[in-house]
Design a protein around this motif. Structure first.
Motif, mmCIF file in Angstrom:
data_model
loop_
_atom_site.group_PDB
_atom_site.id
_atom_site.type_symbol
_atom_site.label_atom_id
_atom_site.label_comp_id
_atom_site.label_asym_id
_atom_site.label_seq_id
_atom_site.Cartn_x
_atom_site.Cartn_y
_atom_site.Cartn_z
ATOM 1 N N LEU A 84 2.117 4.988 7.834
ATOM 2 C CA LEU A 84 2.571 3.712 7.295
ATOM 3 C C LEU A 84 3.800 3.212 8.066
ATOM 4 O O LEU A 84 4.637 3.997 8.516
ATOM 5 N N ASN A 85 3.883 1.905 8.192
ATOM 6 C CA ASN A 85 5.007 1.276 8.889
ATOM 7 C C ASN A 85 6.201 1.197 7.943
ATOM 8 O O ASN A 85 6.229 0.361 7.036
ATOM 9 N N ILE A 86 7.174 2.072 8.140
ATOM 10 C CA ILE A 86 8.341 2.148 7.260
ATOM 11 C C ILE A 86 9.604 2.253 8.099
ATOM 12 O O ILE A 86 9.679 3.086 9.004
ATOM 13 N N ASN A 87 10.579 1.428 7.797
ATOM 14 C CA ASN A 87 11.923 1.580 8.357
ATOM 15 C C ASN A 87 12.811 2.196 7.288
ATOM 16 O O ASN A 87 13.034 1.599 6.235
ATOM 17 N N LEU A 88 13.329 3.399 7.564
ATOM 18 C CA LEU A 88 14.129 4.133 6.587
ATOM 19 C C LEU A 88 15.622 3.977 6.852
ATOM 20 O O LEU A 88 16.038 3.631 7.955
ATOM 21 N N TYR A 89 16.414 4.234 5.819
ATOM 22 C CA TYR A 89 17.872 4.124 5.885
ATOM 23 C C TYR A 89 18.306 2.753 6.414
ATOM 24 O O TYR A 89 19.194 2.624 7.248
ATOM 25 N N GLU A 90 17.629 1.741 5.892
ATOM 26 C CA GLU A 90 17.916 0.344 6.239
ATOM 27 C C GLU A 90 17.939 -0.443 4.934
ATOM 28 O O GLU A 90 16.938 -0.498 4.221
ATOM 29 N N LYS A 91 19.056 -1.034 4.616
ATOM 30 C CA LYS A 91 19.234 -1.717 3.338
ATOM 31 C C LYS A 91 19.027 -3.221 3.499
ATOM 32 O O LYS A 91 19.590 -3.840 4.406
ATOM 33 N N VAL A 92 18.226 -3.815 2.603
ATOM 34 C CA VAL A 92 18.064 -5.269 2.586
ATOM 35 C C VAL A 92 19.305 -5.887 1.952
ATOM 36 O O VAL A 92 19.674 -5.557 0.824
ATOM 37 N N LEU A 93 19.940 -6.761 2.695
ATOM 38 C CA LEU A 93 21.171 -7.390 2.235
ATOM 39 C C LEU A 93 20.942 -8.762 1.616
ATOM 40 O O LEU A 93 21.597 -9.130 0.642
ATOM 41 N N GLN A 94 19.996 -9.500 2.192
ATOM 42 C CA GLN A 94 19.795 -10.871 1.736
ATOM 43 C C GLN A 94 18.357 -11.295 1.978
ATOM 44 O O GLN A 94 17.744 -10.919 2.984
ATOM 45 N N LEU A 95 17.847 -12.071 1.048
ATOM 46 C CA LEU A 95 16.478 -12.585 1.133
ATOM 47 C C LEU A 95 16.529 -14.076 0.836
ATOM 48 O O LEU A 95 17.023 -14.493 -0.211
ATOM 49 N N ALA A 96 16.041 -14.871 1.770
ATOM 50 C CA ALA A 96 16.062 -16.328 1.580
ATOM 51 C C ALA A 96 14.763 -16.925 2.121
ATOM 52 O O ALA A 96 14.206 -16.441 3.117
ATOM 53 N N LYS A 97 14.300 -17.976 1.459
ATOM 54 C CA LYS A 97 13.083 -18.649 1.899
ATOM 55 C C LYS A 97 13.444 -19.973 2.555
ATOM 56 O O LYS A 97 14.159 -20.795 1.977
ATOM 57 N N LYS A 98 12.949 -20.155 3.775
ATOM 58 C CA LYS A 98 13.167 -21.390 4.509
ATOM 59 C C LYS A 98 11.823 -21.992 4.830
ATOM 60 O O LYS A 98 11.055 -21.449 5.620
ATOM 61 N N GLU A 99 11.537 -23.107 4.146
ATOM 62 C CA GLU A 99 10.213 -23.727 4.178
ATOM 63 C C GLU A 99 9.197 -22.714 3.666
ATOM 64 O O GLU A 99 9.295 -22.268 2.539
#
Length: 322
Positions: free
Chosen positions: A89-104
């Motif tokens: 599976l495609n997984i990036n570990l030890y990486e925290k999502v800081l912000q999520l925004a929708k543009k269009e």
């Protein structure tokens, strides 16, 4: 600029299941995980056993073989991490999502390491990362633990366990059996009815014989370096000697992240808004999966009954793309 079909936040069992469904439908996906694979399970108490049997913890119809009727933490880690390896599976570990925004029509996801773009996002972050704080003086002392892993550090120590849930009961019993002097402080009038049925008689008998002390209908008021102060069932203030406090007061989803992502939260339980038929939130193409769907009621969803979220979400995405 690569645009993913799906970005999944969280590599717990439900996040992995979402990835498996995406892969089955030839969708371009990526999981972002701030810790290791099934990070919450990794941080569970070392000797924890599930309430569910093995087959109810299975994902993607991959058999979960367990020698015991109720699988333990290590078996679950082997099972879920084994699936991630086997299915590549495609997984990036030890990486925290800081912000999520929708543009269009595209989501922009900023992490501690990079920036990603996706047509759809699935939030499957569970609830184990934010302790439910008591907000009392002394809670920030080093001797106060909101997470319990094993009993050995507490041998021959005076322990206060706060709460009456499964985690509280497990901590009380295990530390008592390693030589701790255990006192439980419980707001309610009895041990929680949700405690595992094979454990509940054990804690009740240890209380009845006086080996574990308990104060029902009581409230912890202050934690000091060498003692704690609480109000007992009669309204009297008591102070007892203490070395460690195990505050098993529960955990909460990251509501700030949900709100900052644009998800509406309702009523006092902060239930996130979503369509129960598709798991799509009030933000189009932003989905919720697993325990995070329950707001403060973290016992509403668990692995056994939220496995279906993955197929519901991915099928909705596939249908919209046709």
């Amino acid at each position: 600029m690569e645009i993913l079909d799906i970005l999944i936040i969280g590599a717990g069992p439900i996040g992995l299941n979402c990835a498996l469904e995406a892969k089955k439908n030839d969708l371009n996906y990526l999981i972002i995980e701030k810790g290791t694979i099934v990070n919450s399970l990794y941080n569970y108490p070392l000797y924890m056993r599930f309430f569910s049997t093995a087959e109810k913890l299975e994902i993607a119809e991959i058999p979960f073989i367990s020698a015991a009727p109720k699988p333990g933490r290590q078996e679950a880690l082997e099972y879920y991490q084994g699936i991630a390896r086997q299915k590549n599976l495609n997984i990036n570990l030890y990486e925290k999502v800081l912000q999520l925004a929708k543009k269009e029509d595209i989501f922009e996801i900023e992490t501690s390491k990079s920036k990603y773009f996706a047509k759809n996002v699935i939030i499957s972050t569970g609830f184990y990362d934010v302790p439910n704080m008591m907000n009392i003086p002394g809670e920030n002392l080093e001797k106060v633990k909101h997470y319990y892993t094993e009993p050995y550090p507490y041998a021959k120590q005076k322990i206060v366990v706060v709460g009456s849930s499964n985690s509280s009961v497990d901590a009380a019993l295990e530390t008592y059996r390693k030589g701790a002097e255990v006192t439980m402080i419980i707001r309610n009038s009895e041990i929680s009815e949700n405690v595992k049925y094979w454990v509940k008689p054990d804690i009740e008998n240890r209380i009845a014989e006086g080996n574990i002390k308990v104060h029902f209908n009581s409230e912890l008021l202050e934690i000091k370096e060498n003692s704690v102060i609480f109000r007992n069932k009669n309204g009297e203030i008591q102070e007892i000697d203490n070395d460690f406090v195990l505050a098993m007061t529960g955990y909460l989803p990251d509501f700030n992240f949900l709100k900052n992502s644009g998800i509406d939260l309702q009523d006092e339980c902060l239930n996130p808004v979503y369509n129960p038929e598709t798991m799509e939130s009030n933000i189009p193409n932003l989905y919720l999966a697993g325990v995070v769907c329950g707001g403060k009621d973290t016992h509403l969803w668990f692995i056994e009954n939220s496995r279906i979220h993955a197929e519901m979400i991915v099928q909705h995405i596939v249908t919209k793309q046709k």
